[in-house]
Design an enzyme around this catalytic site. Structure first.
Site, PDB file in Angstrom:
ATOM      1  N   GLY A 287       0.937  -0.972   0.025  1.00 44.99           N
ATOM      2  CA  GLY A 287      -0.120   0.212  -0.067  1.00 44.99           C
ATOM      3  C   GLY A 287       0.770   1.547   0.249  1.00 44.99           C
ATOM      4  O   GLY A 287       1.723   1.280  -0.434  1.00 44.99           O
ATOM      5  N   ILE A 288       0.448   2.616   0.492  1.00 46.67           N
ATOM      6  CA  ILE A 288       0.970   3.916   0.564  1.00 46.67           C
ATOM      7  C   ILE A 288       0.817   4.005   1.895  1.00 46.67           C
ATOM      8  O   ILE A 288       0.183   3.870   2.652  1.00 46.67           O
ATOM      9  CB  ILE A 288       0.151   5.021  -0.576  1.00 46.67           C
ATOM     10  CG1 ILE A 288      -0.475   4.443  -2.164  1.00 46.67           C
ATOM     11  CG2 ILE A 288       1.143   6.123  -0.705  1.00 46.67           C
ATOM     12  CD1 ILE A 288      -1.406   5.546  -2.656  1.00 46.67           C
ATOM     13  N   GLY A 289       2.184   5.162   1.818  1.00 47.83           N
ATOM     14  CA  GLY A 289       2.635   5.752   3.202  1.00 47.83           C
ATOM     15  C   GLY A 289       3.483   5.406   3.985  1.00 47.83           C
ATOM     16  O   GLY A 289       4.586   4.407   3.408  1.00 47.83           O
ATOM     17  N   SER A 290       4.362   5.873   4.614  1.00 48.27           N
ATOM     18  CA  SER A 290       5.459   5.884   5.362  1.00 48.27           C
ATOM     19  C   SER A 290       5.841   3.956   5.583  1.00 48.27           C
ATOM     20  O   SER A 290       6.755   3.593   6.133  1.00 48.27           O
ATOM     21  CB  SER A 290       5.869   6.328   6.934  1.00 48.27           C
ATOM     22  OG  SER A 290       4.542   5.773   7.368  1.00 48.27           O
ATOM     23  N   ILE A 291       4.388   3.851   6.354  1.00 46.20           N
ATOM     24  CA  ILE A 291       5.122   2.209   6.317  1.00 46.20           C
ATOM     25  C   ILE A 291       5.093   1.252   5.754  1.00 46.20           C
ATOM     26  O   ILE A 291       5.985   0.191   6.276  1.00 46.20           O
ATOM     27  CB  ILE A 291       3.672   1.798   7.936  1.00 46.20           C
ATOM     28  CG1 ILE A 291       3.622   2.694   9.387  1.00 46.20           C
ATOM     29  CG2 ILE A 291       3.937   0.256   7.918  1.00 46.20           C
ATOM     30  CD1 ILE A 291       2.342   2.168   9.821  1.00 46.20           C
ATOM     31  N   GLU A 312      -0.487  -2.148  -6.802  1.00 41.12           N
ATOM     32  CA  GLU A 312      -1.112  -0.446  -7.223  1.00 41.12           C
ATOM     33  C   GLU A 312      -0.123   0.565  -7.434  1.00 41.12           C
ATOM     34  O   GLU A 312      -0.455   1.224  -8.913  1.00 41.12           O
ATOM     35  CB  GLU A 312      -2.307   0.001  -6.783  1.00 41.12           C
ATOM     36  CG  GLU A 312      -3.397  -0.772  -5.920  1.00 41.12           C
ATOM     37  CD  GLU A 312      -4.434   0.057  -4.966  1.00 41.12           C
ATOM     38  OE1 GLU A 312      -5.443  -0.243  -5.412  1.00 41.12           O
ATOM     39  OE2 GLU A 312      -3.560   0.081  -4.358  1.00 41.12           O
ATOM     40  N   ASN A 402      -9.561   8.729   3.451  1.00 46.43           N
ATOM     41  CA  ASN A 402      -9.548   8.721   1.625  1.00 46.43           C
ATOM     42  C   ASN A 402     -10.627   7.427   1.203  1.00 46.43           C
ATOM     43  O   ASN A 402     -10.902   8.445   0.270  1.00 46.43           O
ATOM     44  CB  ASN A 402      -8.202   7.922   1.984  1.00 46.43           C
ATOM     45  CG  ASN A 402      -6.970   9.345   2.316  1.00 46.43           C
ATOM     46  OD1 ASN A 402      -7.313   9.840   2.433  1.00 46.43           O
ATOM     47  ND2 ASN A 402      -5.844   9.128   2.313  1.00 46.43           N
ATOM     48  N   GLY A 406      -7.087  -0.150  -3.703  1.00 48.81           N
ATOM     49  CA  GLY A 406      -7.324  -1.131  -3.146  1.00 48.81           C
ATOM     50  C   GLY A 406      -6.951  -2.197  -3.036  1.00 48.81           C
ATOM     51  O   GLY A 406      -7.156  -3.470  -2.444  1.00 48.81           O
TER      52      GLY A 406
END
Length: 532
Positions: A287-291, A312, A402, A406
């Site tokens: 996925g998206i993000g810092s983690i 994605e 948000n 996906g």
């Protein structure tokens, strides 16, 4: 107002339009296009995860509304594959230019508009959004024109080929679908970018009963087109853009994200040793993000080689993965790099472009393909409850962040589904005021039946094959923060005792207490309850 670069070298945009009959469509004064947009119109944009989206025309529309005091009087129903840049949709939201918005967004003003009831929003699985859009599900109440078309589509391209096909930029998203279903099309050719020709693999989605299997068995398989056809009669304007995607540098890896990444790496090593994973793992989805970035960074430093990615969005840390030779190939629908990341991409373009494919989001997120290639899904939720239900969208059960994105198709259909989150998050008054492990999730996007592994900086819970009570004990012991561990364990054991007495002990809850974490948070600014 945002400064618009309307026009570069005439020869530059001409060099990108290989079909010379379309040169007559070039518009240098975008104010000429404003009358095409009417209140209540159904407008679609290309773009995904804040890249590859049109900028010049949406910004010009916002400038027009702001200059003429038309806030709330020129409102669009906006459809995008996922999110686009804040200078477009978030500014539209600030100027009250959005009535409906589907299926995913990311911005302060648009989020406020949704949660204040001003913007009608519903999130949707990204894999099925394009086909549902084509089928007319989102235009059922359209009061004008065809019930199965968009009034206008605005897309960004990096080239128009000799046969009039569109070469997108850093994302595909639903661009192929909106090119098919729009009554009118505006193309922004971004001449500040190189042509991305050769990077894409796009297909025309067939609706049932004419749909067929996608002939993909490997992440690097190609089944479609490098450029997507468009009816030239629909094109009302071609506009030059020199505006970059408005991305930012991601949050740096911290102690928490590093610990989460290490827990996942150790799990992968264990699965290889047990013979459940091959040495090069299975195709990764992140996925998206810092983690997520930290996890990919941790994997790139781990003892894994010849890896592949089916995801994605490709972020900055994937470039390190490519550069150290451990990542062989990546398939996605969007490249979301920071400005330095895009510079790295363009400076080594020939090397990277042979290792990346960008597809329709209907393909990148297709349940059929996620299952077939056997993805390892890695996603960050808002919270997880003690039985393994996951909330990815609505904090306190009501406040939209948000959208689902996906995460649903990947967590439901992957070979292994992993969610990773800090064990706690801060409030204004308590650094550990929010526990991300809760008794009962306030909103459920992914059920207990979809999740295999839960990870926090505290540890990893492998809940495969466990009954609900067993799952709860493992999740609390391995993943909950020490502050909340005894509180959660007391809830579990008390609930079990009460429910067993009433012969309802399969998945024990006390419905009068299950949401006490949230009521305490609302009243006292922390989930640290004094007693049950």
């Amino acid at each position: 107002m945002h400064k618009i670069v309307q026009q570069g070298s005439k020869s530059l945009i001409e060099s990108r339009i290989k079909r010379k009959s379309l040169l007559s469509k070039v518009v240098t004064d975008v104010s000429q296009l404003i009358p095409y947009f009417q209140n209540g119109h159904y407008v679609s944009m290309g773009g995904f995860a804040g890249t590859g989206y049109p900028k010049v025309v949406p910004i010009a529309l916002a400038d027009h509304v702001e200059k003429n005091g038309l806030q709330g009087k020129l409102k669009m129903n906006l459809f995008v594959g996922a999110s686009v840049g804040p200078e477009t949709e978030d500014r539209w939201a600030m100027l009250d230019m959005i009535d409906k918005r589907y299926p995913h967004q990311n911005g302060h003003h648009i989020r406020n508009g949704i949660n204040s009831g001003r913007i009608r929003f519903a999130d949707q699985h990204l894999s099925t959004f394009a086909s549902d859009l084509l089928a007319g599900y989102y235009t059922l109440d359209k009061p004008h024109g065809s019930k199965r078309t968009m009034d206008i589509a605005i897309v960004e391209a990096t080239e128009i080929t000799e046969d009039g096909c569109i070469v997108p930029g850093a994302s595909v998203g639903i661009t192929p679908e909106i090119l098919q279903m729009a009554d009118k099309i505006i193309i922004e050719i971004n001449t500040s970018l190189p042509s991305f020709k050769g990077l894409h693999d796009m297909v025309k989605i067939a609706l049932p009963p004419f749909s067929k299997p996608y002939q993909i068995t490997r992440v690097d398989d190609r089944i479609g087109l490098e450029a997507f056809p468009v009816d030239p009669e629909k094109i009302i304007a071609i506009v030059e853009s020199q505006l970059p995607d408005n991305t930012s540098v991601g949050a740096p890896e911290d102690e928490t994200s590093s610990a989460i990444a290490n827990n996942i790496v150790q799990f992968f090593i264990h699965e290889i040793e047990q013979g459940r994973f091959p040495k090069n793992l299975l195709p990764l989805q992140s996925g998206i993000g810092s983690i997520a970035n930290a996890v990919i960074g941790g994997l790139s430093k781990g003892p894994f080689d010849n890896l592949s990615v089916w995801t994605e969005v490709i972020q900055d840390t994937f470039l390190d993965f490519f550069d150290n030779g451990k990542l062989k190939f990546a398939s996605a629908t969007s490249l979301r790099f920071s400005p330095p990341g895009f510079n790295r991409l363009f400076n080594n373009w020939e090397n990277y472009k042979s290792k990346i494919i960008l597809r329709n989001q209907a393909i990148s997120n297709a349940a059929e393909l996620i299952s077939r290639v056997g993805c390892i899904a890695l996603n960050t939720p808002c919270e997880v409850d003690i039985y393994g239900h996951v909330n990815s969208t609505n904090t306190m059960g009501s406040k939209m962040l948000n959208g689902l994105g996906g995460s649903g198709e990947f967590l439901r259909n992957s070979r292994i589904s992993i969610v990773h989150t800090p064990s706690t998050r801060p409030t204004k008054t308590d650094p550990h005021g929010i526990s991300c492990i809760v008794p009962f999730a306030s909103h459920i996007d992914h059920t207990e039946h979809d999740i295999d592994i839960i990870v926090t900086e505290q540890g990893l819970a492998d809940i495969r094959g466990l009954a609900p009570y067993e799952r709860a004990k493992v999740i609390i012991q391995n993943c909950a923060h020490p502050i909340y561990k005894p509180i959660l364990m007391e809830y579990l054991e008390t609930s079990r005792q009460i429910c067993l007495k009433n012969h309802m002990g399969h998945e024990p809850h006390q419905l009068d207490k299950a949401f006490k974490f949230y009521t305490n948070l609302s009243e006292k600014g922390t989930m640290k309850i004094d007693k049950w």
